[in-house]
Write an enzyme that holds these catalytic residues in place. Structure first.
Site, short mmCIF file in Angstrom:
data_model
loop_
_atom_site.label_atom_id
_atom_site.label_comp_id
_atom_site.label_asym_id
_atom_site.label_seq_id
_atom_site.Cartn_x
_atom_site.Cartn_y
_atom_site.Cartn_z
N THR A 79 0.73 -1.16 -0.05
CA THR A 79 -0.11 0.03 0.15
C THR A 79 0.52 1.31 -0.01
O THR A 79 0.53 2.26 0.50
CB THR A 79 -0.80 -0.30 1.55
N GLY A 80 2.18 1.46 -1.03
CA GLY A 80 2.81 2.15 -1.19
C GLY A 80 2.44 2.85 -1.54
O GLY A 80 1.22 3.57 -2.30
N TYR B 254 3.80 3.94 -5.13
CA TYR B 254 3.60 3.54 -6.65
C TYR B 254 2.68 2.87 -6.54
O TYR B 254 1.25 2.50 -7.39
CB TYR B 254 4.81 3.16 -6.90
N GLY B 255 2.14 1.72 -5.39
CA GLY B 255 1.23 0.44 -5.36
C GLY B 255 -0.26 1.66 -6.13
O GLY B 255 -1.08 0.89 -5.85
N SER C 123 7.80 7.87 -13.85
CA SER C 123 6.29 8.32 -13.47
C SER C 123 6.79 8.33 -11.51
O SER C 123 6.13 7.41 -10.64
CB SER C 123 5.47 6.30 -13.54
N LYS D 47 20.05 3.82 -12.69
CA LYS D 47 19.29 4.79 -13.02
C LYS D 47 19.30 5.53 -11.64
O LYS D 47 20.22 6.81 -11.17
CB LYS D 47 18.51 5.15 -13.83
N ASP E 222 12.89 7.15 -17.17
CA ASP E 222 13.72 6.66 -15.76
C ASP E 222 14.74 7.90 -15.65
O ASP E 222 15.19 8.62 -15.09
CB ASP E 222 13.40 5.90 -16.05
N LYS F 176 15.02 8.70 4.98
CA LYS F 176 14.18 7.93 3.90
C LYS F 176 14.89 6.69 3.12
O LYS F 176 16.53 6.68 3.36
CB LYS F 176 13.86 8.98 3.20
#
Length: 334
Positions: free
Chosen positions: A11-12, A14-15, A142, A195, A248, A282
């Site tokens: 449930t982060g 990006y998800g 994204s 990257k 990206d 983080k």
């Protein structure tokens, strides 16, 4: 395409945005998470305030902290977990999945233990079960907050099987989330993982007030060196012109929304990676990716001086100013 039952593991940030894209497209989406507050937030308030404050997400998205319920009706499972949690997610799939499923991985990284692709890790773990129907991935530039706001975004659906890559593309593709297909999953995976190392380097240049010219050169060199890693896994040169690779890389190396770019700035400001990492709470994927890259350099004798410099800055506390003074003269481009 007929509406699919899709489970997103995690449930982060990006998800959550991918759940939003999929439900916008009419699919039935349930998210599995271990944080009860996030699960409740999604179900009751139709937000995921841990990542997106009060931005409303599609109210058809459901969430649960019961893995058995999450996967009960799944036709497709999206793995949206950090690389360190991938084994646990796969163990749960093996334990609870009752029918064959297609898996789409969005975790960005490499298998540190075997110095291999995550797609190979997933395949090898599930190959002796009757669970895995298809395997693919979704990668590209994204930034989550922009996707949740439905701003135009272009990414790549990746699978060795072009038919499944096209299915993944059809699942996600809409007017704001554009998805193209490729069979070069290896090239896209390696680029998506490595990257982040170049993004830290780009942040260091930013922190030292280096020129835009320098950053453009860094991105070019970084792209070329990433290909040196990727071709070991069978990647194609032309892949390094698509959204998951060059696209990206450009985003991560230039956006202040990038955690890796921001860490690089902090390293320059403190003139020490050790000092910057001490206060950086983080998770920054480029740090661990740098270690894996260095192991690959040693194992396969890869010519990647920029990655070697970054490893020494991050792990040997080499003065980060060495980046500006040295990497250009050793640069190798395709």
């Amino acid at each position: 395409m007929k509406n699919k039952n899709i489970t997103i593991v995690g449930t982060g940030a990006y998800g959550t945005v991918l759940a939003n894209v999929l439900t916008d497209n009419g699919h039935n989406v349930i998210m599995y998470g271990i944080e009860e507050s996030q699960v409740n937030d999604i179900n009751e308030n139709h937000i995921n305030s841990a990542f997106f404050r009060d931005f409303i997400i599609n109210d058809n998205i459901k969430a649960t902290n019961d893995f058995a319920i999450a996967i009960e009706k799944a036709e497709i499972v999206v793995l949206s977990v950090p690389t360190f949690a991938l084994d646990s997610a796969l163990d749960n799939i093996i334990k609870y999945a009752k029918n064959p499923i297609s898996i789409i991985n969005i975790a960005k990284g490499l298998d540190e233990d075997k110095l291999d692709l995550l797609s190979n890790k997933i395949f090898n773990k599930l190959k002796n079960t009757n669970i895995l129907k298809n395997l693919g991935a979704l990668y590209g530039p994204s930034v989550a907050i922009e996707v949740i706001l439905r701003k135009p975004t272009c990414v790549m659906a990746c699978s060795k099987d072009i038919e499944f890559a096209n299915i993944v593309s059809d699942l996600f593709n809409n007017e704001y989330f554009i998805v193209k297909s490729t069979t070069d999953i290896a090239g896209c995976e390696v680029a998506s993982a490595l990257k982040n190392v170049i993004a830290i380097a780009s942040g260091i240049l930013q922190g030292y007030s280096a020129s835009d010219n320098a950053r453009a050169s860094l991105i070019t060199i970084g792209n070329a060196e990433i290909f040196e890693f990727a071709k070991i896994f069978g990647a194609k040169l032309e892949t390094f012109m698509n959204f998951a690779t060059l696209g990206d890389l450009i985003l991560t190396c230039s956006s202040f929304k990038s955690r890796n770019f921001s860490l690089g700035i902090a390293i320059a400001e403190k003139n020490s990676a050790l000092s910057a990492l001490k206060y950086h709470k983080k998770t920054v994927e480029g740090v661990s990716a740098s270690k894996i890259a260095y192991s690959l350099i040693e194992k396969h004798k890869i010519n990647a001086p920029l990655f070697e410099i970054m490893y020494k800055i991050l792990y040997n506390n080499l003065n980060p100013s060495i980046l500006i003074n040295n990497f250009f003269k050793y640069a190798k481009v395709v």
